[in-house]
Design a protein around this motif. Structure first.
Motif, mmCIF file in Angstrom:
data_model
loop_
_atom_site.group_PDB
_atom_site.id
_atom_site.type_symbol
_atom_site.label_atom_id
_atom_site.label_comp_id
_atom_site.label_asym_id
_atom_site.label_seq_id
_atom_site.Cartn_x
_atom_site.Cartn_y
_atom_site.Cartn_z
ATOM 1 N N GLN A 1 -16.499 108.767 3.218
ATOM 2 C CA GLN A 1 -15.297 108.560 4.027
ATOM 3 C C GLN A 1 -14.150 108.036 3.176
ATOM 4 N N ILE A 2 -14.457 107.135 2.235
ATOM 5 C CA ILE A 2 -13.417 106.602 1.356
ATOM 6 C C ILE A 2 -12.884 107.694 0.443
ATOM 7 N N ARG A 3 -13.784 108.550 -0.071
ATOM 8 C CA ARG A 3 -13.327 109.665 -0.912
ATOM 9 C C ARG A 3 -12.444 110.614 -0.112
ATOM 10 N N GLY A 4 -12.876 110.903 1.116
ATOM 11 C CA GLY A 4 -12.047 111.769 1.959
ATOM 12 C C GLY A 4 -10.685 111.161 2.223
ATOM 13 N N LEU A 5 -10.657 109.835 2.425
ATOM 14 C CA LEU A 5 -9.380 109.144 2.633
ATOM 15 C C LEU A 5 -8.504 109.271 1.406
ATOM 16 N N ARG A 6 -9.116 109.120 0.212
ATOM 17 C CA ARG A 6 -8.335 109.258 -1.026
ATOM 18 C C ARG A 6 -7.749 110.654 -1.132
ATOM 19 N N GLN A 7 -8.553 111.694 -0.853
ATOM 20 C CA GLN A 7 -8.056 113.066 -0.943
ATOM 21 C C GLN A 7 -6.925 113.312 0.046
ATOM 22 N N ARG A 8 -7.135 112.842 1.289
ATOM 23 C CA ARG A 8 -6.071 113.027 2.288
ATOM 24 C C ARG A 8 -4.805 112.292 1.882
ATOM 25 N N TRP A 9 -4.969 111.089 1.338
ATOM 26 C CA TRP A 9 -3.796 110.321 0.915
ATOM 27 C C TRP A 9 -3.048 111.055 -0.194
ATOM 28 N N VAL A 10 -3.808 111.590 -1.178
ATOM 29 C CA VAL A 10 -3.170 112.311 -2.281
ATOM 30 C C VAL A 10 -2.429 113.533 -1.756
ATOM 31 N N VAL A 11 -3.110 114.301 -0.879
ATOM 32 C CA VAL A 11 -2.483 115.517 -0.343
ATOM 33 C C VAL A 11 -1.247 115.167 0.475
ATOM 34 N N ASN A 12 -1.365 114.164 1.317
ATOM 35 C CA ASN A 12 -0.266 113.821 2.220
ATOM 36 C C ASN A 12 0.915 113.174 1.523
ATOM 37 N N THR A 13 0.691 112.560 0.367
ATOM 38 C CA THR A 13 1.784 111.887 -0.332
ATOM 39 C C THR A 13 2.306 112.684 -1.514
ATOM 40 N N ILE A 14 1.384 113.293 -2.295
ATOM 41 C CA ILE A 14 1.803 114.019 -3.498
ATOM 42 C C ILE A 14 2.419 115.359 -3.154
ATOM 43 N N MET A 15 1.810 116.096 -2.209
ATOM 44 C CA MET A 15 2.294 117.442 -1.911
ATOM 45 C C MET A 15 3.741 117.459 -1.411
ATOM 46 N N PRO A 16 4.128 116.597 -0.473
ATOM 47 C CA PRO A 16 5.551 116.602 -0.083
ATOM 48 C C PRO A 16 6.486 116.294 -1.246
ATOM 49 N N VAL A 17 6.091 115.341 -2.093
ATOM 50 C CA VAL A 17 6.927 115.022 -3.253
ATOM 51 C C VAL A 17 6.996 116.212 -4.195
ATOM 52 N N LEU A 18 5.842 116.857 -4.411
ATOM 53 C CA LEU A 18 5.817 118.020 -5.304
ATOM 54 C C LEU A 18 6.702 119.138 -4.771
ATOM 55 N N VAL A 19 6.611 119.402 -3.474
ATOM 56 C CA VAL A 19 7.449 120.449 -2.870
ATOM 57 C C VAL A 19 8.929 120.103 -3.015
ATOM 58 N N MET A 20 9.282 118.855 -2.757
ATOM 59 C CA MET A 20 10.683 118.436 -2.878
ATOM 60 C C MET A 20 11.178 118.562 -4.319
ATOM 61 N N VAL A 21 10.313 118.182 -5.273
ATOM 62 C CA VAL A 21 10.719 118.280 -6.684
ATOM 63 C C VAL A 21 10.900 119.735 -7.086
ATOM 64 N N VAL A 22 9.970 120.620 -6.677
ATOM 65 C CA VAL A 22 10.090 122.051 -7.012
ATOM 66 C C VAL A 22 11.366 122.637 -6.406
ATOM 67 N N LEU A 23 11.619 122.301 -5.144
ATOM 68 C CA LEU A 23 12.855 122.799 -4.515
ATOM 69 C C LEU A 23 14.093 122.280 -5.236
ATOM 70 N N THR A 24 14.037 120.997 -5.633
ATOM 71 C CA THR A 24 15.178 120.421 -6.357
ATOM 72 C C THR A 24 15.409 121.130 -7.680
ATOM 73 N N VAL A 25 14.298 121.390 -8.410
ATOM 74 C CA VAL A 25 14.411 122.087 -9.701
ATOM 75 C C VAL A 25 14.974 123.492 -9.496
ATOM 76 N N CYS A 26 14.467 124.178 -8.470
ATOM 77 C CA CYS A 26 14.966 125.540 -8.195
ATOM 78 C C CYS A 26 16.450 125.522 -7.847
ATOM 79 N N LEU A 27 16.840 124.596 -6.967
ATOM 80 C CA LEU A 27 18.254 124.510 -6.599
ATOM 81 C C LEU A 27 19.114 124.138 -7.796
ATOM 82 N N PHE A 28 18.628 123.213 -8.609
ATOM 83 C CA PHE A 28 19.391 122.834 -9.806
ATOM 84 C C PHE A 28 19.516 124.006 -10.768
#
Length: 481
Positions: A15-42
């Motif tokens: 359960q703790i491992r699953g929580l870590r994976q969900r936390w990484v996906v839920n926090t890193i993925m939005p940031v990654l998408v925003m950074v990629v969009l920012t790089v593309c727009l720039f």
């Protein structure tokens, strides 16, 4: 049991491992998408900025050059050719741009490079300038060389007639390299930002999320009945304090559950003993046809004694129930504490004498003023204390009771001369359900009820060992509440 505990630990880990994976996906993925969009727009913005700036610069140069050439009054084609050739030879930006003069058919007549003379570039800007009479631009691959270029064509008009095209051509190699460098720098910065976000999230997960999840899992296991489990405390700051509190709570719940189980077992035994005696003597008396008065008196005496004990136990249980749900209250009035204590002394003196126990009483030869309190509750405390003194210290065959004024308190002491209380058990004797190593009968809640009654009178209820042996109970009640 060990297998079940092992399975629970494995489930908790998953359960703790699953929580870590969900936390990484839920926090890193939005940031990654925003950074990629920012790089593309720039990247798109930088590319557009460089190309639009270069195009505007070329258009300005072409317009200025065309105005300069057409400012001459041309009488014939040779004169136009001479002016164009002279302008191309004196062109100052020939190291960065190629200046071309084309005829109406789109062929290069004059070039600042000289290598392209006589060729037809074939780009769209030439034909558009000829057809519209306006400046036209082109960006793309040169049809002849395959090189990425940008060109601007401006028509040359004399007396309302287009006689040729002035065309500026530049390679985009340097510009593309500069754009690529800018984009790579942005990508590098974005990568650093993502790495910092990942690192900070992993740090947060390791230091906060996982510990909190582990503590939460432990709390769930405790709430599910796994009392007494301990969480390994390898943390610091507030989290370490939280883990300590949960471990302490788990331990205390485990102890409380153990005491409650022992209490239920003890009460069951305590209830069964007098009930067995009552039933046994009742059956004996019913079946006794001799009508022996002595036998009947003895049986009735035992029945009354055991009934009294049952009554006391039920009253203790009722008091405990009231104490647990907050209904334990006082009926306050003016109380002669000394008189109440002496009533209890006189009541138990005869009972103790029958058991061979001497009860002495010392009031200091004084009369003490009444206090504010609940007489029934206070007398309940005195009776319970005296009864405990005989029950646990009756082997000493002597109990001393006294009352005295000490400062603002009336102090009552009851001492027995029995074995006393083991030192390791003293901190717990007032806890409900606690009976320690004592083999004496009782529910284990009498002293807890006494302590609560005295506390409600703003007093103190202390139990300790006296010098020379035996236990001593000290009750302090303030004279003014």
């Amino acid at each position: 049991m060990e297998y079940s505990e092992h399975m629970k630990n494995m489930k908790s880990t998953l359960q703790i491992r699953g929580l870590r994976q969900r936390w990484v996906v839920n926090t890193i993925m939005p940031v990654l998408v925003m950074v990629v969009l920012t790089v593309c727009l720039f990247s798109a913005s930088v590319t557009s900025y460089y190309f639009s700036t270069m195009q505007n610069t070329l258009r300005s140069k072409a317009k200025a050059g065309a105005d300069f050439v057409t400012s001459y009054s041309l009488n014939n084609y040779m004169q136009y050719y001479q002016i164009a050739n002279s302008y191309a030879e004196g062109f100052e930006d020939k190291d960065r741009l190629e200046l071309q003069f084309l005829n109406g058919a789109g062929q290069i007549q004059i070039s600042s490079y000289g290598l392209t003379t006589g060729t037809s570039p074939g780009t769209s800007d030439i034909q558009e300038a000829i057809e519209t009479g306006e400046i036209a631009s082109f960006r793309g691959r040169d049809p002849q060389t395959g090189e990425n270029i940008m060109s601007v064509s401006c028509p040359l008009s004399f007396n309302g007639r287009t006689v040729g095209i002035m065309r500026y051509v530049t390679s985009l190699q340097q510009v593309n390299r500069q754009i690529l460098i800018s984009i790579l720098i942005v990508i590098l910065i974005a990568a650093v930002c993502i790495a910092m976000v990942v690192f900070s999230n992993l740090l947060f997960i390791n230091n906060v999320v996982e510990p909190v999840a582990e503590v939460s899992q432990a709390a769930k296991r405790i709430s599910a009945g796994s009392y007494g489990i301990q969480v390994e405390n390898r943390y610091s700051d507030e989290l370490a304090e939280l883990v300590d509190n949960i471990n302490d709570m788990s331990l205390k719940i485990s102890q409380s559950e153990k005491m409650k189980t022992e209490f239920i077992s003890s009460v069951s035994h305590e209830l069964r003993t007098p009930l067995t005696a009552i039933n046994g003597w009742a059956e004996t008396m019913m079946e006794d046809t001799s009508g022996d008065p002595e036998q009947q008196r003895r049986g009735l005496g035992i029945i009354m004694k055991e009934s009294r004990r049952l009554t006391n136990m039920v009253e203790e249980l009722l008091e405990f129930s009231k104490m647990e749900d907050g209904r334990f209250t006082l009926s306050v009035e003016q109380v002669d504490l000394q008189a109440e204590f002496e009533d209890a002394i006189y009541t138990y003196r005869e009972l103790f004498k029958q058991e061979g126990i001497e009860l002495t009483y010392d009031d200091g030869g004084e009369l003490y003023e009444p206090i504010t309190g609940d007489p029934e509750r206070l007398k309940q405390v005195f009776c319970n204390v005296l009864d405990n003194a005989a029950k646990h210290g009756g082997s000493g065959k002597r109990i001393d009771a006294s009352i005295a004024k000490e400062g603002v308190y009336l102090v009552i002491r009851v001492r027995d001369y029995g074995p006393g209380v083991p030192a390791q058990e003293l901190p717990f004797v007032k806890q409900k359900f606690y009976k320690g190593s004592s083999k004496a009968r009782g529910s284990g809640i009498g002293l807890a009820v006494c302590d609560e009654i005295v506390r409600l009178h703003n007093g103190t209820f202390d139990i300790g060992n006296a010098e020379g042996g035996g236990a001593v109970v000290t009750i302090r009640i303030p004279t003014a509440n």
